[in-house]
Design a protein around this motif. Structure first.
Motif, PDB file in Angstrom:
ATOM      1  N   THR A  21       0.840  -1.210   0.000  1.00  0.00           N
ATOM      2  CA  THR A  21       0.000   0.000   0.000  1.00  0.00           C
ATOM      3  C   THR A  21       0.871   1.255   0.000  1.00  0.00           C
ATOM      4  N   SER A  22       1.952   1.233   0.778  1.00  0.00           N
ATOM      5  CA  SER A  22       2.849   2.398   0.855  1.00  0.00           C
ATOM      6  C   SER A  22       3.478   2.704  -0.498  1.00  0.00           C
ATOM      7  N   ILE A  23       3.985   1.675  -1.166  1.00  0.00           N
ATOM      8  CA  ILE A  23       4.647   1.864  -2.467  1.00  0.00           C
ATOM      9  C   ILE A  23       3.632   2.312  -3.524  1.00  0.00           C
ATOM     10  N   ALA A  24       2.422   1.739  -3.474  1.00  0.00           N
ATOM     11  CA  ALA A  24       1.374   2.111  -4.434  1.00  0.00           C
ATOM     12  C   ALA A  24       1.002   3.580  -4.291  1.00  0.00           C
ATOM     13  N   LEU A  25       0.762   4.029  -3.058  1.00  0.00           N
ATOM     14  CA  LEU A  25       0.348   5.423  -2.838  1.00  0.00           C
ATOM     15  C   LEU A  25       1.497   6.394  -3.075  1.00  0.00           C
ATOM     16  N   SER A  26       2.710   5.978  -2.739  1.00  0.00           N
ATOM     17  CA  SER A  26       3.889   6.799  -3.012  1.00  0.00           C
ATOM     18  C   SER A  26       4.008   7.064  -4.512  1.00  0.00           C
ATOM     19  N   SER A  27       3.823   6.005  -5.313  1.00  0.00           N
ATOM     20  CA  SER A  27       3.934   6.114  -6.777  1.00  0.00           C
ATOM     21  C   SER A  27       2.822   6.982  -7.352  1.00  0.00           C
ATOM     22  N   LEU A  28       1.599   6.757  -6.870  1.00  0.00           N
ATOM     23  CA  LEU A  28       0.438   7.482  -7.390  1.00  0.00           C
ATOM     24  C   LEU A  28       0.492   8.974  -7.045  1.00  0.00           C
ATOM     25  N   LEU A  29       0.880   9.269  -5.806  1.00  0.00           N
ATOM     26  CA  LEU A  29       0.819  10.652  -5.318  1.00  0.00           C
ATOM     27  C   LEU A  29       2.159  11.392  -5.439  1.00  0.00           C
ATOM     28  N   ASN A  30       3.171  10.673  -5.936  1.00  0.00           N
ATOM     29  CA  ASN A  30       4.528  11.238  -6.066  1.00  0.00           C
ATOM     30  C   ASN A  30       5.044  11.746  -4.713  1.00  0.00           C
ATOM     31  N   LYS A  31       4.852  10.912  -3.680  1.00  0.00           N
ATOM     32  CA  LYS A  31       5.334  11.250  -2.337  1.00  0.00           C
ATOM     33  C   LYS A  31       6.378  10.215  -1.908  1.00  0.00           C
ATOM     34  N   PRO A  32       7.631  10.631  -1.676  1.00  0.00           N
ATOM     35  CA  PRO A  32       8.670   9.685  -1.258  1.00  0.00           C
ATOM     36  C   PRO A  32       8.312   9.001   0.070  1.00  0.00           C
ATOM     37  N   VAL A  33       8.726   7.752   0.202  1.00  0.00           N
ATOM     38  CA  VAL A  33       8.403   6.996   1.411  1.00  0.00           C
ATOM     39  C   VAL A  33       9.592   6.135   1.833  1.00  0.00           C
ATOM     40  N   LYS A  34       9.717   5.972   3.137  1.00  0.00           N
ATOM     41  CA  LYS A  34      10.724   5.050   3.691  1.00  0.00           C
ATOM     42  C   LYS A  34       9.982   4.072   4.593  1.00  0.00           C
ATOM     43  N   LYS A 294     -19.360   4.921   1.531  1.00  0.00           N
ATOM     44  CA  LYS A 294     -19.354   3.891   2.577  1.00  0.00           C
ATOM     45  C   LYS A 294     -19.549   2.496   2.013  1.00  0.00           C
ATOM     46  N   VAL A 295     -19.016   1.517   2.761  1.00  0.00           N
ATOM     47  CA  VAL A 295     -19.159   0.103   2.398  1.00  0.00           C
ATOM     48  C   VAL A 295     -19.531  -0.697   3.645  1.00  0.00           C
ATOM     49  N   GLY A 296     -20.205  -1.831   3.424  1.00  0.00           N
ATOM     50  CA  GLY A 296     -20.535  -2.741   4.518  1.00  0.00           C
ATOM     51  C   GLY A 296     -19.625  -3.959   4.456  1.00  0.00           C
ATOM     52  N   VAL A 297     -19.017  -4.309   5.591  1.00  0.00           N
ATOM     53  CA  VAL A 297     -18.088  -5.451   5.629  1.00  0.00           C
ATOM     54  C   VAL A 297     -18.495  -6.428   6.737  1.00  0.00           C
ATOM     55  N   SER A 298     -18.117  -7.691   6.553  1.00  0.00           N
ATOM     56  CA  SER A 298     -18.490  -8.722   7.524  1.00  0.00           C
ATOM     57  C   SER A 298     -17.683  -8.603   8.807  1.00  0.00           C
ATOM     58  N   GLU A 299     -16.447  -8.093   8.691  1.00  0.00           N
ATOM     59  CA  GLU A 299     -15.534  -8.081   9.841  1.00  0.00           C
ATOM     60  C   GLU A 299     -14.489  -6.994   9.634  1.00  0.00           C
ATOM     61  N   ILE A 300     -14.016  -6.391  10.734  1.00  0.00           N
ATOM     62  CA  ILE A 300     -12.894  -5.450  10.670  1.00  0.00           C
ATOM     63  C   ILE A 300     -11.650  -6.216  11.113  1.00  0.00           C
ATOM     64  N   THR A 301     -10.804  -6.557  10.159  1.00  0.00           N
ATOM     65  CA  THR A 301      -9.615  -7.357  10.474  1.00  0.00           C
ATOM     66  C   THR A 301      -8.427  -6.444  10.766  1.00  0.00           C
ATOM     67  N   ASN A 302      -7.342  -7.041  11.253  1.00  0.00           N
ATOM     68  CA  ASN A 302      -6.107  -6.276  11.451  1.00  0.00           C
ATOM     69  C   ASN A 302      -5.558  -5.763  10.122  1.00  0.00           C
ATOM     70  N   HIS A 303      -5.787  -6.534   9.050  1.00  0.00           N
ATOM     71  CA  HIS A 303      -5.376  -6.072   7.719  1.00  0.00           C
ATOM     72  C   HIS A 303      -6.099  -4.769   7.363  1.00  0.00           C
ATOM     73  N   THR A 304      -7.395  -4.715   7.665  1.00  0.00           N
ATOM     74  CA  THR A 304      -8.184  -3.512   7.371  1.00  0.00           C
ATOM     75  C   THR A 304      -7.687  -2.331   8.199  1.00  0.00           C
ATOM     76  N   LYS A 305      -7.489  -2.563   9.495  1.00  0.00           N
ATOM     77  CA  LYS A 305      -7.003  -1.492  10.381  1.00  0.00           C
ATOM     78  C   LYS A 305      -5.633  -0.997   9.929  1.00  0.00           C
ATOM     79  N   THR A 306      -4.779  -1.939   9.505  1.00  0.00           N
ATOM     80  CA  THR A 306      -3.438  -1.581   9.046  1.00  0.00           C
ATOM     81  C   THR A 306      -3.498  -0.742   7.781  1.00  0.00           C
ATOM     82  N   ASN A 307      -4.360  -1.140   6.841  1.00  0.00           N
ATOM     83  CA  ASN A 307      -4.464  -0.383   5.590  1.00  0.00           C
ATOM     84  C   ASN A 307      -4.979   1.037   5.839  1.00  0.00           C
TER      85      ASN A 307
END
Length: 333
Positions: A21-34, A294-307
């Protein structure tokens, strides 16, 4: 002075998704990331072949300067330049997931000015990643309904450990729409594929029969195809979809075909609460940040919170999560 966004890769689930996600958004928004502490909570820390493939693809598409691009690296600095879409081939060099590479590429649809096509060689049906059918019939279909245009063609399947699967993925310039995807449609139709590679057709037929029997019992109308193929790697699995909900289960040595089908079916029915299952719940977050709604989801996972946590480093967006019926509503404000 260049401002570099620092992302701690050990946050919450501490896996490869933080990097992607970091690399994708960095590329799209032209924002450097470490990104530091990459995959800190995994047994094999640092970059694996699949992560290298993701970074190399994005480096190519935005002419980025990259430090720390080697196997096992726990720190990567990515400084993007202007997006310049081009066609190319990525060979992951293992059964590393092709769909996780696609997941990294997808947000670029919002920033490119012409389409590009990538041939990706690796694992199409592997553990801990969306299968190629889930990506095609759930992820890409949902995103297409909200403006993200792409095409995914399966050439051959790839299983662990040899990989050797191949897909052709095309991404088109896109404009995202506001999300309003809370309730499940109520559809009782289930589409599916029971597939084997380098194995007897009977195994796929047994998976199909068990899934059809169970789905009929619960009042669904199943339409499950059987697919038999030859390839570099050997494997089996079943994919099921009920409108916007998907479920996949892979065969294993010693696991009866009927059990594989039962697990896929049970998971599908368990996830059928709101519009999105828990896997799509985390995949949709970067797009929800851009499209709002908005979206409806079955569960809020750690993956979702992390993203959500990663996205907020790049965009001025708030996410409101509320309990709703048997699941949750995520709203981007």
């Amino acid at each position: 002075m260049v401002i570099i966004i620092i992302i701690d890769g050990s946050y919450l689930e501490g896996g490869g998704q933080i990097l992607r996600t970091s690399i994708a958004l960095s590329s799209l928004l032209n924002k450097p990331v470490k990104i530091i502490n990459i995959r800190k909570k995994r047994k094999n820390k640092g970059l694996a072949k699949q992560h290298l493939a993701c970074i190399k693809a994005m480096k190519k598409l935005c002419n980025a300067e990259v430090e720390g691009l080697y196997l096992g690296s726990e720190e990567v600095t990515f400084i993007p330049s202007k997006l310049s879409p081009k066609d190319f081939t990525i060979n992951i060099g293992s059964a590393g997931s092709v769909t996780l590479v696609i997941q990294t590429l997808l947000p670029l649809a919002l920033g490119i000015n012409k389409k590009f096509t990538v041939k990706i060689i690796g694992g199409t049906d592997v553990k801990y990643a969306p299968t190629v059918d889930y990506m095609k019939y759930i992820t890409l279909k949902i995103l297409e309904n909200y403006g993200i245009k792409s095409e995914l063609r399966l050439i051959r399947r790839g299983f662990y450990p040899e990989g050797g699967g191949e897909v052709i993925f095309t991404l088109f310039p896109s404009k995202i729409k506001m999300f309003d995807l809370v309730e499940h449609s109520g559809s009782r139709e289930v589409f599916g594929i029971a597939y084997v590679q380098n194995l007897k057709e009977e195994i796929a037929r047994r998976m199909r029969k068990r899934a059809v029997d169970l789905l009929n019992k619960y009042g669904f109308q199943p339409n499950i195809k059987v697919e038999v193929s030859k390839g570099i790697s050997t494997g089996a699995g079943i994919f099921l979809s009920n409108d916007t909900i998907g479920s996949s289960y892979l065969g294993e040595k010693g696991l009866r075909a009927e059990i594989v089908a039962e697990r896929a079916t049970e998971n599908l029915l368990k996830e059928r609460k709101l519009a999105l299952d828990r896997y799509m719940g985390d995949q949709i977050i970067p797009f929800l940040a851009f499209g709002k709604g908005k979206v409806g989801v079955s569960e809020i996972t750690n993956h979702t919170k992390t993203n959500i946590w990663v996205v907020k480093h790049f965009l001025d967006v708030e996410f409101d999560i509320k309990e709703y019926k048997e699941g949750y509503i995520i709203e981007a404000l």
